[in-house]
Enzyme design. Structure first.
Site, short mmCIF file in Angstrom:
data_model
loop_
_atom_site.label_atom_id
_atom_site.label_comp_id
_atom_site.label_asym_id
_atom_site.label_seq_id
_atom_site.Cartn_x
_atom_site.Cartn_y
_atom_site.Cartn_z
CB THR A 30 -4.44 -1.06 1.27
OG1 THR A 30 -4.45 -1.39 -0.12
CG2 THR A 30 -3.10 -0.43 1.64
NE ARG A 101 0.95 -6.24 -8.00
CZ ARG A 101 1.15 -6.30 -6.67
NH1 ARG A 101 2.08 -7.09 -6.19
NH2 ARG A 101 0.45 -5.57 -5.86
CE LYS A 223 2.42 -4.53 11.45
NZ LYS A 223 1.84 -4.46 10.10
CG ASP A 256 -2.64 -7.19 5.18
OD1 ASP A 256 -1.62 -6.49 5.26
OD2 ASP A 256 -2.83 -8.04 4.28
#
Ligand code: ADP
Length: 310
Positions: A30, A101, A223, A256
């Site tokens: 994002t 993470r 896509k 993206d």
């Protein structure tokens, strides 16, 4: 136009030509889209909502965000946490990724529903992804979906890239259920057929689009790598051809940057087909360079007043 993109930006360690040396950068799905949006739609204000720690790496990330032209008013700082990190390994030209993470502050981005609502209220267009959903605990995910639902009901446009990443989820069912919930509160869906066909068993891009129409979205842009982009909007459907690149360098952020191009097109008044064509041009450039964030020249920006390509 005020855009709010929501998710996780991570520190990236990418190998350099000097064996054993790595370069520090920042990226995340994002975030990449927000970064390209500031370049393609210079008249839009693009804010990024996330959470970071108070350590030096978190401060570097926020500084990078600001220097990229993104508004950081909705970046929350959480002591004792940091930012996620991934390292790219290269073996005979093939990239593989290692992630750290668990300690990422971004996992707490939806802890406070009032804060979320306030941020969403400031925007016209809200953008999130399946990764945004995937990093949240179940309770916070429900806060987040419910905030999006309220924002949509109050007239905000919600755009969503399902970005299916099974690694982030406890099971494939949890992932697909959450993605369909996300789709149920969104106007614009930006899926990639390759992933959708694997996790939802869609036989064709049309089947992907149909599934998201049934979930309640109005505009679906599917896509499909170097294949045509399939779209449905308000009952009309069609395809926009992609001019394939023969010497692809790195497909990181293809989707993206495509999303940014599409949203920039819509934000600046281009029609559906022209916005898709613009998105194709942008992502076509991106796959011809290394890394997620490819500097795009002025020729890729859209003129905010006329919607024309400048
Ligand atoms: P994702 O990165 O989300 O998997 P895709 O691989 O479907 O997304 O690619 C997104 C967009 O990038 C495509 O719709 C297309 O416009 C562009 N793109 C990707 N691969 C190529 C290619 N080989 N040649 C030209 N354009 C490409």
């Amino acid at each position: 136009m005020r855009v709010l993109a929501i998710g996780e930006c991570m520190a990236e360690l990418a190998p350099t030509d000097n064996a054993g040396d790595f370069r520090l950068g920042f990226a995340g799905d994002t975030f990449n889209t927000a970064w390209y949006l500031t370049r393609c739609a210079p008249n839009a204000t693009v804010s990024y909502l996330t959470a970071v720690g108070t350590d030096a790496l978190s401060q570097n990330l926020t500084a990078f965000m600001r220097s990229s032209g993104l508004d950081d008013s909705f970046v929350q700082t959480i002591p004792d946490k940091s930012v996620g990190l991934y390292l790219i390994s290269l073996k005979q030209g093939e990239r593989s990724f290692s992630y750290w993470r668990d300690q990422s502050a971004a996992r707490s981005l939806a802890d406070d529903p009032a804060r979320l609502a306030k941020a969403m209220d400031s925007a016209n267009l809200i953008y999130f992804s399946g990764i945004t959903l995937g990093i949240l605990a179940p309770k916070q995910r429900q806060f987040f979906i419910s905030a999006l639902k309220d924002a949509r009901a109050s007239g905000k446009i919600i755009a969503f890239d399902p970005n299916l990443r099974p690694m982030l989820w406890e099971s494939a069912d949890t992932m697909t259920n959450a993605i369909m919930q996300g789709a149920g509160v969104s106007d614009i869906l930006l899926p990639s057929f390759e992933d959708e066909s694997v996790w939802f068993d869609d036989a064709t891009p049309r089947a992907t689009a149909q599934r998201y129409i049934e979930a309640g979205a109005t505009t679906i842009i599917v896509k499909n790598g170097s294949e045509s982009v399939y779209f449905v909007e308000d009952g009309a459907s069609g395809e926009v051809p992609v001019k394939p690149v023969s010497d692809v360098v790195d497909t990181t952020a293809a989707g993206d940057s495509f999303n940014a191009g599409f949203l920039a097109g819509r934000a600046t008044g281009l029609g559906l087909r022209d916005s898709i064509a613009f998105a194709c041009r942008l992502s076509r450039k991106v796959v011809q360079h290394r890394g997620a964030l490819v500097p795009v020249e002025a020729s890729t920006a859209l003129d905010g007043d006329t919607g024309r390509l400048v």
